[in-house]
Design a protein around this motif. Structure first.
Motif, short mmCIF file in Angstrom:
data_model
loop_
_atom_site.label_atom_id
_atom_site.label_comp_id
_atom_site.label_asym_id
_atom_site.label_seq_id
_atom_site.Cartn_x
_atom_site.Cartn_y
_atom_site.Cartn_z
N TRP A 131 56.66 14.90 58.57
CA TRP A 131 57.84 14.71 59.43
C TRP A 131 57.82 15.67 60.61
N SER A 132 57.24 16.86 60.45
CA SER A 132 57.10 17.77 61.59
C SER A 132 56.17 17.19 62.64
N ILE A 133 55.10 16.52 62.17
CA ILE A 133 54.20 15.84 63.10
C ILE A 133 54.96 14.76 63.87
N GLY A 162 62.32 11.30 52.48
CA GLY A 162 62.76 12.06 53.64
C GLY A 162 64.11 12.73 53.49
N VAL A 163 64.49 13.08 52.27
CA VAL A 163 65.76 13.73 51.99
C VAL A 163 65.47 15.11 51.40
N TRP A 191 72.67 18.37 51.94
CA TRP A 191 71.38 17.68 52.08
C TRP A 191 71.22 17.20 53.51
N VAL A 192 69.97 16.99 53.91
CA VAL A 192 69.67 16.38 55.20
C VAL A 192 68.64 15.27 54.97
N THR A 193 68.64 14.32 55.90
CA THR A 193 67.64 13.25 55.84
C THR A 193 67.10 13.00 57.24
N VAL A 194 65.84 12.56 57.31
CA VAL A 194 65.25 12.31 58.63
C VAL A 194 65.93 11.09 59.25
N ARG A 195 66.06 11.11 60.56
CA ARG A 195 66.74 10.01 61.27
C ARG A 195 65.91 8.73 61.22
N PRO A 196 66.59 7.59 61.32
CA PRO A 196 65.87 6.30 61.29
C PRO A 196 64.83 6.16 62.39
#
Length: 283
Positions: A131-133, A162-163, A191-196
């Motif tokens: 996800w950093s990439i 992705g959570v 918690w956080v999740t990556v955006r769509p």
């Protein structure tokens, strides 16, 4: 009276019943080497005890020998065995200089190329690296395709989801968190999740780097293989490096961990930054 070796290891684990004998530990080391190419240090006996004890309890078994018999005959338990002994230490933007290099490459690629930049995160663990990439490439405005793979199916499930606990993303700048993550509310607070917007960029797949065959792959512009080969012996490192030459585009980058320098042993790789190497095959 001095405790026996077996009793000492049982006491260290806080488990008065189960203990791993030296022969069982050596057998576990041999199996993880055969199944995943991982070379466990002789000093990892306590770690193996702790991690495999959970699998023994799950099956109601009373000895490591019986459990290892199960691993050898049951493909499903072989997967669980590998998952248990795989190290999944990772973080968002770990070793940030690599992402600075990727951002510069993405900016250059966006100006010169029409096709998407292809990146392989070859040991993605629980997904923070992948996800950093994707975040880096999105910030650069670069069309991209990211393949994220790992041998550990449990880690891959987390990665694809992705959570993450919010504290895992606490080191990111506020601007970066707003741009790429959604905060949980109500029952999901903390918690956080990556955006769509990030999710279509990354495809997750199970892959053992030491397997006899890899699935067909289109060439990659960048391969991340960080903090993995420290668990492989030199011959396994050599084979892996040779295989990377078949999936990297000429001029592509191979990015490895801070304690790894194995690409320097190959004449087709040239250092181009801190633990980063450019693939320059002979014409």
């Amino acid at each position: 009276m001095r405790p026996t070796d077996t009793a000492a290891f049982a006491a260290l684990a806080g488990d008065p019943v189960l203990a791993i004998e030296r022969a069982e530990f050596d057998r576990a080391r041999r199996l993880i080497s055969e199944l995943a190419g991982i070379q466990l240090s002789p000093h990892k006996r306590q770690m193996v005890h702790n991690r495999l004890s959970r699998r023994l309890r799950a099956h109601g078994m009373a000895s490591f020998g019986a459990y290892l018999d199960l691993v050898e005959r049951d493909p499903r338990e072989r997967e669980a065995f590998v998952n248990a002994l795989t190290t999944n230490l990772t973080a968002f933007f770990r070793e940030p200089h690599h992402f600075e290099l990727l951002a510069a490459l993405a900016a250059e690629h966006g100006r010169a190329q029409r096709r998407p930049l292809r990146v392989w995160c070859s040991a993605c663990s629980t997904g923070e690296e992948a996800w950093s990439i994707a975040m880096t490439l999105r910030e650069a405005g670069c069309a991209a395709e990211v393949l994220a793979s790992d041998i550990d199916t449990d880690a891959l499930e987390t990665a694809a989801g992705g959570v993450y606990p919010a504290e895992r993303a606490a080191a990111l700048s506020a601007a970066r968190r707003r741009q790429h993550l959604l905060r949980g509310v109500g029952a999901n607070e903390g918690w956080v999740t990556v955006r769509p917007e990030l999710r279509p960029m990354v495809r997750f797949a199970q892959l053992n780097l030491q397997s006899a065959e890899w699935p067909p792959m289109e060439p990659f512009d960048v391969v991340f293989c960080r903090n993995v080969v420290i668990y492989f012996d030199r011959e396994a490192q050599r084979r892996l490096l040779e295989r990377f030459t078949r999936v990297l585009r000429a001029g592509g980058l191979l990015i490895v961990g801070h304690a790894e320098s194995f690409p320097a042993t190959h004449p087709a790789f040239r250092a181009c930054g801190r633990t980063a190497y450019r693939f320059e095959p002979a014409s």
